[in-house]
Design a protein around this motif. Structure first.
Motif, mmCIF file in Angstrom:
data_model
loop_
_atom_site.group_PDB
_atom_site.id
_atom_site.type_symbol
_atom_site.label_atom_id
_atom_site.label_comp_id
_atom_site.label_asym_id
_atom_site.label_seq_id
_atom_site.Cartn_x
_atom_site.Cartn_y
_atom_site.Cartn_z
ATOM 1 N N VAL A 118 0.837 -1.206 0.000
ATOM 2 C CA VAL A 118 0.000 0.000 0.000
ATOM 3 C C VAL A 118 0.866 1.250 0.000
ATOM 4 O O VAL A 118 0.574 2.232 -0.698
ATOM 5 N N PHE A 119 1.952 1.233 0.779
ATOM 6 C CA PHE A 119 2.861 2.377 0.791
ATOM 7 C C PHE A 119 3.486 2.577 -0.586
ATOM 8 O O PHE A 119 3.672 3.711 -1.038
ATOM 9 N N THR A 120 3.791 1.497 -1.275
ATOM 10 C CA THR A 120 4.394 1.588 -2.605
ATOM 11 C C THR A 120 3.404 2.094 -3.644
ATOM 12 O O THR A 120 3.719 2.978 -4.447
ATOM 13 N N LEU A 121 2.188 1.557 -3.627
ATOM 14 C CA LEU A 121 1.222 1.836 -4.687
ATOM 15 C C LEU A 121 0.403 3.094 -4.459
ATOM 16 O O LEU A 121 -0.120 3.674 -5.412
ATOM 17 N N GLY A 122 0.246 3.510 -3.211
ATOM 18 C CA GLY A 122 -0.628 4.634 -2.950
ATOM 19 C C GLY A 122 -2.071 4.191 -2.876
ATOM 20 O O GLY A 122 -2.385 3.009 -2.736
ATOM 21 N N SER A 123 -2.979 5.130 -3.011
ATOM 22 C CA SER A 123 -4.393 4.867 -2.737
ATOM 23 C C SER A 123 -5.103 4.070 -3.822
ATOM 24 O O SER A 123 -6.022 3.310 -3.543
ATOM 25 N N GLY A 124 -4.705 4.244 -5.078
ATOM 26 C CA GLY A 124 -5.463 3.623 -6.152
ATOM 27 C C GLY A 124 -6.771 4.376 -6.396
ATOM 28 O O GLY A 124 -7.020 5.431 -5.812
ATOM 29 N N PRO A 125 -7.640 3.820 -7.244
ATOM 30 C CA PRO A 125 -8.915 4.494 -7.539
ATOM 31 C C PRO A 125 -9.840 4.514 -6.326
ATOM 32 O O PRO A 125 -9.605 3.818 -5.334
ATOM 33 N N LEU A 126 -10.909 5.292 -6.440
ATOM 34 C CA LEU A 126 -11.969 5.337 -5.426
ATOM 35 C C LEU A 126 -11.426 5.721 -4.056
ATOM 36 O O LEU A 126 -11.702 5.066 -3.043
ATOM 37 N N ALA A 127 -10.657 6.788 -4.018
ATOM 38 C CA ALA A 127 -10.029 7.191 -2.765
ATOM 39 C C ALA A 127 -10.145 8.699 -2.562
ATOM 40 O O ALA A 127 -10.169 9.478 -3.520
ATOM 41 N N PHE A 128 -10.194 9.085 -1.304
ATOM 42 C CA PHE A 128 -10.216 10.493 -0.936
ATOM 43 C C PHE A 128 -9.001 11.226 -1.481
ATOM 44 O O PHE A 128 -9.097 12.374 -1.933
ATOM 45 N N ASP A 129 -7.859 10.570 -1.463
ATOM 46 C CA ASP A 129 -6.626 11.196 -1.937
ATOM 47 C C ASP A 129 -6.720 11.609 -3.401
ATOM 48 O O ASP A 129 -6.018 12.534 -3.835
ATOM 49 N N ARG A 130 -7.523 10.924 -4.197
ATOM 50 C CA ARG A 130 -7.641 11.245 -5.624
ATOM 51 C C ARG A 130 -8.307 12.601 -5.835
ATOM 52 O O ARG A 130 -8.069 13.258 -6.843
ATOM 53 N N TRP A 131 -9.150 12.980 -4.904
ATOM 54 C CA TRP A 131 -9.857 14.262 -5.050
ATOM 55 C C TRP A 131 -9.133 15.418 -4.355
ATOM 56 O O TRP A 131 -9.215 16.563 -4.799
ATOM 57 N N PHE A 132 -8.434 15.108 -3.262
ATOM 58 C CA PHE A 132 -7.843 16.185 -2.469
ATOM 59 C C PHE A 132 -6.333 16.095 -2.346
ATOM 60 O O PHE A 132 -5.717 16.969 -1.767
ATOM 61 N N GLY A 133 -5.741 15.030 -2.854
ATOM 62 C CA GLY A 133 -4.298 14.894 -2.762
ATOM 63 C C GLY A 133 -3.585 15.569 -3.909
ATOM 64 O O GLY A 133 -4.161 16.311 -4.693
ATOM 65 N N ARG A 134 -2.297 15.259 -4.024
ATOM 66 C CA ARG A 134 -1.471 15.809 -5.100
ATOM 67 C C ARG A 134 -0.779 14.650 -5.803
ATOM 68 O O ARG A 134 0.381 14.347 -5.509
ATOM 69 N N PRO A 135 -1.499 13.960 -6.703
ATOM 70 C CA PRO A 135 -0.869 12.828 -7.391
ATOM 71 C C PRO A 135 0.407 13.263 -8.108
ATOM 72 O O PRO A 135 0.449 14.302 -8.753
#
Length: 365
Positions: free
Chosen positions: A336-353
């Protein structure tokens, strides 16, 4: 100090305060014999938090965490170090199947040799059940070497379902096997693996092995799972989150008597001198909070890193906690630390991919 620096410092301080006030995660049943005195969970929690000092420590650390996260979301600083780290981690995507294979292959082999069904609390007689022993050892070695990985993973999932439905629902303690095996069933063995080597040999024109090996001819069929690869980070993230929520809610808050046995057995109040009840409530709430963050995909890599710290402190702090029982969790946290959140995640809307909308990259076979 600039606003950006203050927000980062607040988030870091909140994390340290949370770790200091609340203990590491653990499977209570793995380190205690029997259950503790039956206690009313709601009344116990209310009594613990009714103490002014307990309430101040609990509420203060929680408030610091919330303020730190809120400040970070408000400013959302671009930290060059973090961006570079995320870009580097994205390049490790092809190693994730290998991580996952190690994380479940080793415990499966250990379960077969030591004689238990996924969870160390579910032992069986290896003498009277040799087929179970062979099953677990065989599955473990196949997964470890990456030999027929998808088939072995599917059999492992069926075995888990059989134990859950027909033998003992207590195997839910080892629920971390499920998301890892599902991910491997989708991804295959990856590189390095026996599957990858045998495929290269079998696909070479004129090879003798290619004439007798039927598996590589099914590659086009197996590639039908390719569209699901992008959801593997989501499967692992949610699976680990559900595990944490279960540990916090069922093993801690709903059964405080057994959790208090752990505090007493390891004299945890000498590590951090707070009320034993606060250890139990703090551990339960922390695990639930981390689990919900993972399920929602909220600060996913931070939650995965915190999970790794919790697992590590548990293993070193509780000397008789079975190491093999936590290897799958270590592997899942690493993935999970390597891949990050993936789809359907809060981070996709408010993070900084770091790499656009699809940061998590798992190369195809």
């Amino acid at each position: 100090m600039s606003l950006r620096s203050r927000s980062i410092a607040a988030a870091a301080f909140a994390l340290v305060a949370t770790l200091a006030a609340r203990p590491a995660a653990a499977h209570v049943d793995y380190v205690t014999e029997g259950s503790g005195d039956p206690l009313d969970a709601i009344a116990f929690t209310a009594e613990v938090l009714s103490d002014p000092l307990n309430a101040a420590v609990f509420g203060g650390s929680g408030l610091l965490a919330v303020v730190g996260i809120a400040a970070y979301l408000w400013v959302r600083p671009t930290i060059v170090d973090v961006v570079v780290l995320r870009e580097t981690l994205a390049g490790y995507g092809d190693l994730v199947p290998w991580m996952l294979r190690l994380s479940v292959g080793l415990p499966l082999v250990g379960a077969g040799f030591q004689g238990y069904l996924f969870a160390p609390t579910l032992s069986f007689d290896t003498g009277s059940s040799p087929l179970l022993r062979v099953l677990f050892i065989g599955l473990g070695f196949c997964v470890l070497f990456g030999l027929a990985t998808r088939i072995a993973s599917a059999i492992g999932l069926l075995a888990y379902a059989w134990v859950l439905l027909a033998v003992d629902p207590g195997v839910v303690l080892a629920m971390e096997y499920v998301p890892v095996l599902v991910a491997l069933a989708i991804l295959g063995g990856g590189r390095p693996s026996a599957d990858d080597m045998l495929l290269a040999v079998a696909s070479t024109p004129g090879s003798y092995y290619g004439r007798i090996d039927p598996v590589h001819h099914l590659k086009s069929f197996l590639d039908a799972a390719a569209p699901l690869r992008r959801y593997v980070p989501t499967v692992l993230r949610v699976g680990m989150g559900v595990t944490f929520v279960y540990l916090g809610l069922v093993q801690k808050l709903a059964d405080p008597g057994s959790a208090l046995l752990v505090v007493e057995k390891y004299d945890l109040t000498s590590v951090v001198p707070v009320d034993p009840g606060l250890w139990v409530v703090g551990a339960g709430v922390t695990e639930i909070a981390v689990g919900l963050a993972l399920i929602a995909g909220f600060f996913t890599r931070g939650a995965a890193a915190l999970s790794f710290v919790l697992f590590t402190t548990t293993l070193f702090g509780l000397p008789d906690d079975p190491v093999l029982a936590h290897v799958a969790l270590f592997g899942m946290a690493s993935a999970v630390f390597t891949l990050g959140s993936g789809p359907l995640a809060f981070d996709r809307w408010f993070g900084r991919p770091a790499l656009g909308d699809d940061e998590s990259v798992i190369p195809a076979d």
